[in-house]
Every structure is written in structure tokens, then in C-alpha cells.
Design an enzyme around this catalytic site. Structure first.
Site, PDB file in Angstrom:
ATOM      1  N   CYS A 143      61.492  52.142  30.097  1.00 12.43           N
ATOM      2  CA  CYS A 143      61.874  51.093  29.134  1.00 12.43           C
ATOM      3  C   CYS A 143      62.091  49.776  29.882  1.00 12.43           C
ATOM      4  CB  CYS A 143      63.134  51.487  28.375  1.00 12.43           C
ATOM      5  SG  CYS A 143      63.127  53.170  27.704  1.00 12.43           S
ATOM      6  N   ALA A 164      60.570  46.577  30.078  1.00  7.31           N
ATOM      7  CA  ALA A 164      60.401  45.169  29.676  1.00  7.31           C
ATOM      8  C   ALA A 164      61.766  44.514  29.444  1.00  7.31           C
ATOM      9  CB  ALA A 164      59.556  45.087  28.409  1.00  7.31           C
ATOM     10  N   ASP A 207      67.193  52.242  31.179  1.00  7.70           N
ATOM     11  CA  ASP A 207      67.882  51.220  30.391  1.00  7.70           C
ATOM     12  C   ASP A 207      67.473  51.474  28.947  1.00  7.70           C
ATOM     13  OD1 ASP A 207      69.128  49.019  29.376  1.00  7.70           O
ATOM     14  OD2 ASP A 207      67.997  47.540  30.512  1.00  7.70           O
ATOM     15  N   CYS A 252      73.128  48.188  27.027  1.00  7.49           N
ATOM     16  CA  CYS A 252      73.886  46.945  26.828  1.00  7.49           C
ATOM     17  C   CYS A 252      74.704  47.094  25.550  1.00  7.49           C
ATOM     18  CB  CYS A 252      72.966  45.724  26.793  1.00  7.49           C
ATOM     19  SG  CYS A 252      71.617  45.812  25.594  1.00  7.49           S
TER      20      CYS A 252
END
Length: 442
Positions: free
Chosen positions: A252, A254, A327, A380
Site C-alpha cells: 500500500c 502510494a 501502511d 494514520c
């Protein structure tokens, strides 16, 4: 462009976001010449939308048509607090009424909008006081979001919500293959741009600037990356045996910021062979653009990380990885200060759906880690369902996984909300979660 025309554009963008479009897409539809000003106003509206909606509910018993409501809430969000209004409140009201008169979508409600806003100017103190008890008005988040953050972080929930309503700083990551933090800080000082160090590689600028202004940006001296995200490379790679090249997977990947930082970290004596996965071809192209600017190289593969059968043998020869960075897709609840639309776009049900995707990615990638290797799981997000709860469930089902010392949930904070001095921005980062997992050697 007159202010009333900008307000028309802001209200149009707000309508798009309320219909489910991202703030990025809504802003992209604005003419480039006025886009920065419209975005600035829109971000302030989104950060004050809870208060604006509460004021509108208090003044109007029935919700107005969508176009009129968007313009009315835009004006209320911008003018309700004179201390932080971008223009004098009476100017904003006058220009909002002009916007209503000129826009065919709101022309029929122009008198209604005028009456509401004039009443607000007359009765501001009483109306604001009447909405102070509304949690959504006070914190400018959906009620379910407030309740969940309060449950997940009972001692930090107010700090998290306050940070979400603050302006995020512009933080740089210095490419230490080309420059040092000290030298780059001097280069910034030479153009009268102050910066404070954060972490090992970071600098927080005293004010945001276009990247074209940054010394050496085109030559790859620095990248823009929040301080929390800068911790990934060191967490994953520090302490790993550098006797031979390490095979690293960035799932993942990008837009490529963490991929690039992994490769920059190789300067510390850890030669890397990095594969960067991204399921979206357009976004995968951004990884290549990032690496090209920095003078770095990785194998970029367009594939679904959750489906190793489609890429692992073909592109990686079926060899196990020494280190995997995951991520994972998440609610983005930790980066609301940078993307204030997120809080209004998300639904509470999104959390469980994304947690399933995260669990599937962990299950798919863990078998690709060699014995003794590592997987760094990060999101995040400030929601525990996407952080420590996800990891505790994974550990319960994978007895060969060991949780190494990890930051866990990094709690965001606005610089002006902290007790310690402002030139020590230790907490000025986005909300993030990190868990470093190691596979047992036997």
C-alpha cells in the site's frame, strides 16, 4: 475575484462534500487562479461546520434546500467567531447575501439567507451561548466521532479533537543521502524561513510555502512528510542485520513517501532491495515520480497486497521478505487537521469495514515474512479498532508473532495547546499508530 464569488465556490464545494465527494476532488473543480483562496475558506468552514449547523438549527426549524443551507452554513462558519473570522462579520454577511442573489441555485432563498444572517449579527452572543452545550458545536466533529475518541482515549480526547481543528504545520524530511538537517536548516535561514528540528530527519517550518520555494526540492534534498510518518523507516529497519541486502516490501505504498524514506535510510549501512506495491495504477505512478525526484529506485508493482498469488511469485520470485511495511487503508482519523473533510465524510460503520481490510492484509502478508523478520503495521488513525485492538487480535491468532517495543498510538497535539515550550515541537505531528511485529525464528 470578489469575495461573494469565492463564497459561491466554497458553498458549492461544501455541497459536494456533503454528497460524499472528497475535499480534494471538490477543490480540484475550482479554477486554479482562485483555488488557494477558496481552499483556505473551505478548510475554515469545515473546521467550524459543527458550530454553523448548530446555529442554523437553532434559528431555523426546518432545514433549507441544499444550496441555500450550504451557503448559510458557509457564512455562519466563517463569521460566528469574530476573533478568527477571515473578514469582518458584517462584510461576510453582506458578501454572502450578494452570493445568494447572484447564484441561480440560491436566488430564490436570498431573502431568507439575508434574514437569518442579519438576525445572527444582532443576536450573536445569545445564539452562540444557546449552542455552547452542543458537543458537535463545541468540537466540530460528528457526535459519534466525539463519543468514540472519548471512549478510546479518555484522558486525551479533548487534545485530539482540538488538534484536529488546528492548522497543520508544513514538515520536511531531509534526504540525508544528499544533505544534513543542520545544513538544510541553514539553507532555509538564508531565505528567511525559520524551521525547528523534529525527530532525526525532520524540520517543521515556521510557515507553509510552495515546494518550489524550498532549496533543492527539485534535486531531491527534501520531501514533505509529517513527523509521525517519518518514524516508519527507522522503526522497521533499525537494528536489522546488514550483512547482506535486505528484501523489503512496502505494501500500500502510494504516494511513495515511506518507500523513499526506506531507501534513504539505506545510507546507514543497510543495503535494501525494495518492492513497492500499490493497487491503483495512477497512484503507483506517483511512487515513481517521488523516487525519480529523489534519485532513488525501487521495484514498483501494481497489484493488490491482499492477493499475493497475483504478484509474489511473478515479481518477487516467491522469496520471503526480511521486512514488510504495511501502511494499511484506514479512516484517516489521525490526519483530520490536514484533511478537515474526513470527519464529515466518514460514517461510524466505516471503521468495522476498514478493520476487516486491515485484518485481511495482515493475514495475507504475514506468511511472506521470513523467520526472524519484521512487519511494521501502521495506520494514520486514532481509533483503537484500527490500532492496538487490531494488533492484539492478530497476536492472539498468530503465536509465531512477537510484539517488539513500539510507539502504539501517537496522539496529535496542536503546538499552542501544549504546556512545554514552542521551540520544542515534540508533539506536533499527526495521529498515527505503529506496531512492530517480529516472526519467531523457530
Amino acid at each position: 475575484m470578489p469575495l461573494w464569488q469565492q463564497l459561491v465556490q466554497v458553498a458549492l464545494a461544501l455541497r459536494a462534500i456533503r454528497s460524499g465527494k472528497s475535499g480534494t476532488a471538490a477543490i480540484a473543480a475550482v479554477h486554479p487562479d482562485v483555488r488557494p483562496g477558496v481552499q483556505s475558506l473551505l478548510f475554515q468552514v469545515l473546521r467550524q461546520l459543527g458550530r454553523a449547523e448548530a446555529l442554523r438549527r437553532h434559528m431555523v426549524s426546518r432545514q433549507p434546500p441544499q444550496a441555500a443551507d450550504a451557503l448559510l452554513c458557509t457564512a455562519l462558519a466563517l463569521c460566528w467567531d469574530p476573533a478568527h473570522a477571515p473578514y469582518e462579520p458584517f462584510t461576510l454577511v453582506n458578501q454572502a447575501v450578494e452570493a445568494a442573489k447572484h447564484d441561480p441555485a440560491t436566488r430564490g432563498q436570498a431573502s431568507f439567507i439575508n434574514g437569518c444572517l442579519r438576525r445572527f449579527l444582532r443576536e450573536r452572543d445569545a445564539l452562540v451561548a444557546a449552542t455552547d452545550g452542543d458537543l458537535q458545536a463545541r468540537w466540530n466533529h460528528p457526535r459519534w466521532w466525539i463519543d468514540l475518541v472519548r471512549k478510546d482515549h479518555p484522558t486525551d480526547w479533548e487534545q485530539i479533537l482540538a488538534a484536529n481543528n488546528a492548522h497543520a504545520p508544513m514538515t520536511l524530511r531531509v534526504n540525508q543521502q544528499k544533505c544534513t538537517v543542520t545544513r538544510y536548516r541553514s539553507a532555509l535561514n538564508a531565505i528567511n524561513l525559520g524551521a525547528m528540528p523534529v525527530g532525526e530527519w525532520g524540520l517543521i517550518l515556521e510557515r507553509p510555502v510552495p515546494v518550489q520555494v524550498l532549496p533543492g526540492f527539485a534535486q531531491g534534498w527534501v520531501s514533505v512528510q509529517d513527523a509521525a510518518a517519518q518514524r516508519a523507516a527507522g522503526l522497521l529497519l533499525d537494528g536489522m542485520d546488514a550483512g547482506q541486502p535486505l528484501r523489503v516490501l512496502d505494501a500500500c505504498a502510494a504516494p511513495g513517501g515511506k518507500t523513499a524514506h526506506l531507501l534513504e535510510h539505506a545510507r546507514a549501512g543497510v543495503p535494501l532491495e525494495v518492492t513497492a506495491l500499490e493497487v491503483d495504477a495512477v497512484r503507483a505512478g506517483r511512487i515513481n515520480e517521488t523516487l525519480d525526484r529523489l534519485g532513488l529506485h525501487a521495484q514498483v508493482v501494481v497489484a493488490d497486497a491482499a492477493q499475493p498469488a497475483s504478484w509474489w511469485q511473478q515479481h518477487c520470485g516467491g522469496a520471503l521478505f526480511d521486512a514488510v511495511l504495511l501502511d494499511a487503508p484506514c479512516t484517516a482519523s489521525g490526519i483530520v487537521r490536514r484533511h478537515p473533510d474526513v470527519r464529515w465524510l466518514r460514517r461510524e460503520s466505516d471503521i468495522a469495514q476498514l478493520a476487516k481490510i486491515q485484518a485481511a492484509l495482515l493475514a495475507a502478508l504475514w506468511p511472506l515474512v521470513r523467520p526472524g523478520g519484521r512487519l511494521l503495521y501502521c495506520t494514520c488513525s486514532v481509533f483503537r479498532a484500527e490500532g492496538d485492538q487490531q494488533v492484539q487480535t492478530f497476536l492472539a491468532h498468530n503465536t509465531d508473532a512477537v510484539l517488539l517495543p513500539s510507539p502504539g498510538h501517537l496522539i496529535p497535539a496542536a503546538r499552542d495547546s501544549r504546556a512545554h515550550v514552542l521551540d520544542n515541537p515534540v508533539s506536533d505531528h499527526d495521529g498515527f499508530f505503529y506496531a512492530l511485529l517480529q516472526k519467531s525464528a523457530s
